[in-house]
Design an enzyme around this catalytic site. Structure first.
Site, PDB file in Angstrom:
ATOM      1  N   GLN A 147     -54.018  41.984 -10.758  1.00  0.00           N
ATOM      2  CA  GLN A 147     -53.045  40.882 -10.631  1.00  0.00           C
ATOM      3  C   GLN A 147     -51.679  41.399 -10.171  1.00  0.00           C
ATOM      4  O   GLN A 147     -51.016  40.768  -9.353  1.00  0.00           O
ATOM      5  CB  GLN A 147     -52.927  40.191 -11.988  1.00  0.00           C
ATOM      6  CG  GLN A 147     -51.791  39.194 -12.087  1.00  0.00           C
ATOM      7  CD  GLN A 147     -51.845  38.411 -13.379  1.00  0.00           C
ATOM      8  OE1 GLN A 147     -52.627  37.497 -13.526  1.00  0.00           O
ATOM      9  NE2 GLN A 147     -51.008  38.771 -14.338  1.00  0.00           N
ATOM     10  N   HIS A 189     -46.997  40.550 -24.742  1.00  0.00           N
ATOM     11  CA  HIS A 189     -45.980  39.688 -24.128  1.00  0.00           C
ATOM     12  C   HIS A 189     -44.590  40.039 -24.676  1.00  0.00           C
ATOM     13  O   HIS A 189     -43.616  40.103 -23.926  1.00  0.00           O
ATOM     14  CB  HIS A 189     -46.251  38.219 -24.447  1.00  0.00           C
ATOM     15  CG  HIS A 189     -47.570  37.684 -23.971  1.00  0.00           C
ATOM     16  ND1 HIS A 189     -48.586  37.354 -24.827  1.00  0.00           N
ATOM     17  CD2 HIS A 189     -48.025  37.423 -22.724  1.00  0.00           C
ATOM     18  CE1 HIS A 189     -49.611  36.893 -24.135  1.00  0.00           C
ATOM     19  NE2 HIS A 189     -49.309  36.928 -22.851  1.00  0.00           N
ATOM     20  N   LEU A 233     -48.701  33.896 -27.398  1.00  0.00           N
ATOM     21  CA  LEU A 233     -48.047  35.192 -27.178  1.00  0.00           C
ATOM     22  C   LEU A 233     -48.370  36.201 -28.273  1.00  0.00           C
ATOM     23  O   LEU A 233     -48.508  35.853 -29.448  1.00  0.00           O
ATOM     24  CB  LEU A 233     -46.528  34.984 -27.111  1.00  0.00           C
ATOM     25  CG  LEU A 233     -46.054  33.980 -26.045  1.00  0.00           C
ATOM     26  CD1 LEU A 233     -44.524  33.861 -26.073  1.00  0.00           C
ATOM     27  CD2 LEU A 233     -46.528  34.363 -24.650  1.00  0.00           C
TER      28      LEU A 233
END
Ligand code: AMP
Length: 295
Positions: free
Chosen positions: A159, A43, A39
């Site tokens: 995505q 994130h 991360l």
């Protein structure tokens, strides 16, 4: 300094369901952030936003084998759970869901969810099985974490479109009810989009990588100054990217932001997605910028 909270790590779907039931009994709504770990502040920004909106925030950490092609970096993808737990604690997460591959795919992975249309171009054209893996794992993760809202980064624009479509068409109640929220791309101070894969970059590669964002920013500026031609916008991105010999350009395109389809000329009101993918050494970097065409 406040002492670091210990973040519980759940590894099974059954335990995850129990945790969700308990949080709901306390009156908490649930935010989730699906990740592959290692991360970084991109994130963390999603975790921070989720923790302002929900009493309980679950971060999944799962390097999903089904979204990697045979010659891609599944084995060498960076992993460091202890470091990740510190980031989660700092950003305000409640729990980490870190299942094994067998837990996520107990019967193997012979079936998958296929989203058509928006998966066919850009990343989908170059990584033919990638989005089947993404759509399938996110559906499984939503079933496990049963969130009210899930947070994704604009950095992976295609995505986000695939996941929205998968959720809209899912026959599974716990998946269809999830609200999908997209958060802005977090960047290093020199403009490079934060990514777990940036650790692969050599010093020389890292030094030139910000040119990707510069190419996007130049093209965005040209659009804001009245450029409407797809070809000329794309030429502007190529010209900037070509200044770095080490880049091998997979694509640099201007497309409609909601369909990712090309359009010769853009009109007032259109939202344009500028999307770039380059390879540098053994590393592939993607980035994008959204620009609304105004009069
Ligand atoms: P990953 O661990 O790379 O699968 O990413 C997990 C989530 O974090 C995805 O929704 C990504 O789009 C998002 N993400 C990755 N990098 C960034 C970034 N630089 N800024 C914002 N979100 C990001």
């Amino acid at each position: 300094m406040t002492p670091k909270r210990d973040i519980p790590v759940i590894t099974t779907v059954a335990e995850m369901h129990q945790w969700v039931a308990n949080e709901r009994s306390l009156g908490h709504t649930i935010g989730c952030i699906p990740t592959m770990g290692y991360l970084h502040d991109g994130h963390a920004s999603l975790i921070r936003e989720a923790s302002t909106r929900h009493g309980a925030v679950v971060i999944s950490i799962f390097v999903n084998p089904t979204q990697f092609g045979p010659s891609e970096d599944f084995e060498r993808y960076p992993r460091d759970l202890d470091r990740d737990l510190a980031v989660v604690a700092e950003a305000g997460g409640s729990v980490v869901f870190a299942p094994t591959v067998d837990e996520m795919y107990p019967n193997g992975a012979q079936s998958s969810i296929h989203v058509s249309g928006v998966t066919e171009m850009l990343e989908g054209a170059l990584r033919p099985t990638h989005f089947d893996g993404v759509a399938t794992v996110v559906s499984h993760l939503f079933e496990a974490m049963q969130p009210d809202e899930a947070f994704f980064g604009q950095k992976d624009l295609q995505q986000t479109l695939v996941i929205r479509r998968m959720v809209e068409e899912s026959a599974i109640d716990t998946v269809r009810r999830v609200k999908i929220s997209i958060m802005p791309t977090q960047r290093e101070t020199d403009g490079l989009a934060r990514s777990s894969r940036n650790v692969y970059l050599s010093d020389e590669d890292r030094a030139v990588a910000p040119v990707i964002h510069r190419a996007l920013a130049h093209a965005a500026k040209a659009i804001m100054h009245g450029e409407r031609s797809k070809v000329l916008i794309e030429l502007s991105m190529f010209a900037t990217l070509k200044s770095v010999e080490r880049f091998s350009i997979d694509y640099a395109v201007a497309v409609d932001a909601s369909t990712l389809l090309p359009k010769d000329t853009f009109d007032v009101g259109d939202e344009i997605a500028l999307c770039v993918a380059v390879r540098i050494g053994r590393t592939r970097l993607i980035d994008n910028e959204l620009v609304r065409v105004t009069a």
